[in-house]
Design a protein around this motif. Structure first.
Motif: not given
Length: 182
Positions: A104-107, A130-137, A160-161, A169-170
């Motif tokens: 598992a990754l948090v990007i 995989t998770h992408v952190v929208a407010d940390a990009c 993000l979309a 997952t955003i």
């Protein structure tokens, strides 16, 4: 426990030639995530872009290639160097993750529509949760092929979309921190 993957948070990203960006709070959110991961003893990977283009701020040995001071890796944290947007390409990252049983990754990091998106796509295709952190990009404004300028927030949201559902997952910073409690 998910791996926190911080992409390209280098000094050169703070310089004006990079352009107008969105999410001015992104570095603070990344620092908060980094602090939580460190406090939990969870794995952290820092990705650094090393350019192959002479004169680039990210050319080896240039001040722009260094990590931002507040986000500098600790000795026990893994550092991956890359020459293309995707942190998995020719870097050994996939092997490093598999060897340690990480799935598992948090990007977080920059830029949303370039290195973050490329890395998240590969992570999803390779089967990582995989998770992408929208407010940390964050992203920079971009001109499309028709010559139409798109502001940084629009570029960020479209990237993000592109990722949501199929590759990642955003989430936001708080949701990312909550993943450590699972």
């Amino acid at each position: 426990m998910p791996v926190l993957l911080i992409i390209d948070m280098q000094v050169g990203m703070t310089w004006p030639p990079s352009g107008v960006r969105n999410n001015p709070q992104a570095e603070d959110n990344i620092a908060r995530l980094l602090d939580r991961w460190r406090h939990a003893g969870a794995p952290v990977v820092h990705v650094r872009h090393i350019s192959r283009t002479p004169g680039s701020p990210f050319w080896p040995g240039q001040p722009g290639a260094e990590f931002q001071p507040a986000l500098t890796p600790r000795d026990e944290e893994h550092v991956v160097e890359k020459n293309v947007p995707d942190a998995f390409t020719h870097s050994g990252l996939e092997r490093w993750l598999h060897a340690r049983g990480h799935r598992a990754l948090v990007i977080a990091g920059v830029s949303t529509n370039n290195s973050v998106e490329a890395t998240a796509r590969s992570a999803g295709n390779l089967g990582f949760q995989t998770h992408v952190v929208a407010d940390a990009c964050f992203a920079f404004g971009k001109t499309d092929l028709r010559g139409v300028d798109h502001p940084a927030e629009e570029v960020h949201q479209m990237a993000l979309a592109n990722l949501q559902g199929e590759y990642a997952t955003i989430i936001d910073t708080e949701a990312a921190a909550a993943l450590l409690a699972r």
